[in-house]
Design a protein around this motif. Structure first.
Motif, PDB file in Angstrom:
ATOM      1  N   UNK A  78      -2.474  -1.242  10.419  1.00  0.00           N
ATOM      2  CA  UNK A  78      -1.076  -1.375  10.812  1.00  0.00           C
ATOM      3  C   UNK A  78      -0.769  -2.785  11.290  1.00  0.00           C
ATOM      4  N   UNK A  79      -1.613  -3.329  12.140  1.00  0.00           N
ATOM      5  CA  UNK A  79      -1.392  -4.681  12.647  1.00  0.00           C
ATOM      6  C   UNK A  79      -1.318  -5.686  11.493  1.00  0.00           C
ATOM      7  N   UNK A  84       1.828  -9.076   7.581  1.00  0.00           N
ATOM      8  CA  UNK A  84       1.925  -9.491   6.181  1.00  0.00           C
ATOM      9  C   UNK A  84       3.322  -9.220   5.626  1.00  0.00           C
ATOM     10  N   UNK A  85       3.880  -8.077   5.968  1.00  0.00           N
ATOM     11  CA  UNK A  85       5.149  -7.644   5.385  1.00  0.00           C
ATOM     12  C   UNK A  85       6.360  -7.883   6.288  1.00  0.00           C
ATOM     13  N   UNK A  86       6.192  -8.666   7.340  1.00  0.00           N
ATOM     14  CA  UNK A  86       7.259  -8.792   8.335  1.00  0.00           C
ATOM     15  C   UNK A  86       8.567  -9.336   7.782  1.00  0.00           C
ATOM     16  N   UNK A  93      15.670  -1.398   4.447  1.00  0.00           N
ATOM     17  CA  UNK A  93      15.863  -2.350   5.529  1.00  0.00           C
ATOM     18  C   UNK A  93      15.375  -1.899   6.892  1.00  0.00           C
ATOM     19  N   UNK A  94      14.560  -0.858   6.949  1.00  0.00           N
ATOM     20  CA  UNK A  94      14.035  -0.418   8.243  1.00  0.00           C
ATOM     21  C   UNK A  94      13.201  -1.536   8.858  1.00  0.00           C
ATOM     22  N   UNK A  95      13.380  -1.751  10.125  1.00  0.00           N
ATOM     23  CA  UNK A  95      12.651  -2.791  10.837  1.00  0.00           C
ATOM     24  C   UNK A  95      11.202  -2.357  11.040  1.00  0.00           C
TER      25      UNK A  95
END
Length: 147
Positions: A78-79, A84-86, A93-95
């Motif tokens: 997850x981290x 990577x995908x930030x 468009x979910x944050x």
């Protein structure tokens, strides 16, 4: 100007890695040790096998064969995926800060990476993962419980 942008990105990465380690300080010491151990080998894994294979390994290990969750693998996957995908748009468009941190949520993030069809993007993601891994190693070594 470009140097300032580069420095800012490195600073953001360091801050994010620090937050990841802070997140791990909230869990049991045994889980901290497991996470630290994996973080220390992540750079070597990425170098030897590649980003996708490394993340596939972590995702496949999130739920152990015995049905017990392997928190350190889920958190590390997850981290990495969040960093990577930030800058990517995820599912309408979910944050990423609002993304569900359960196993299903991690697999959904992984599928975004899996569906990337651009070699340039994968190279970029790999560079981001390596930079994050370097910071995670530094902070994990300094702050998390060791064996």
């Amino acid at each position: 100007m470009a140097e300032d942008i580069e420095r800012n990105i490195k600073h953001q990465c360091a801050r994010y890695a620090y937050e990841c380690i802070e997140d791990m300080l909230k869990v049991a010491q045994e889980k901290q040790k497991e996470y630290r151990s994996e973080v220390m080998s992540t750079g070597t894994r990425i170098h030897g096998s590649g980003l996708m294979q490394t993340l596939t390994f972590y995702c496949s290990k999130m739920a152990g064969r015995d049905g017990n969750e392997k928190l350190h693998f889920r958190k590390l996957a997850l981290h990495m995926l969040k960093w990577i995908l930030k800058d990517e748009k995820i599912e309408g468009g979910i944050s990423l800060s609002e993304w569900n941190e359960n196993v299903t949520g991690v697999w959904k993030l992984y599928s975004v990476l899996l569906n990337t069809d651009s070699d340039e993007k994968m190279i970029y993601y790999t560079e981001r993962a390596r930079e994050l891994t370097d910071w995670l190693k530094r902070f994990a070594d300094a702050r998390l419980k060791k064996d």
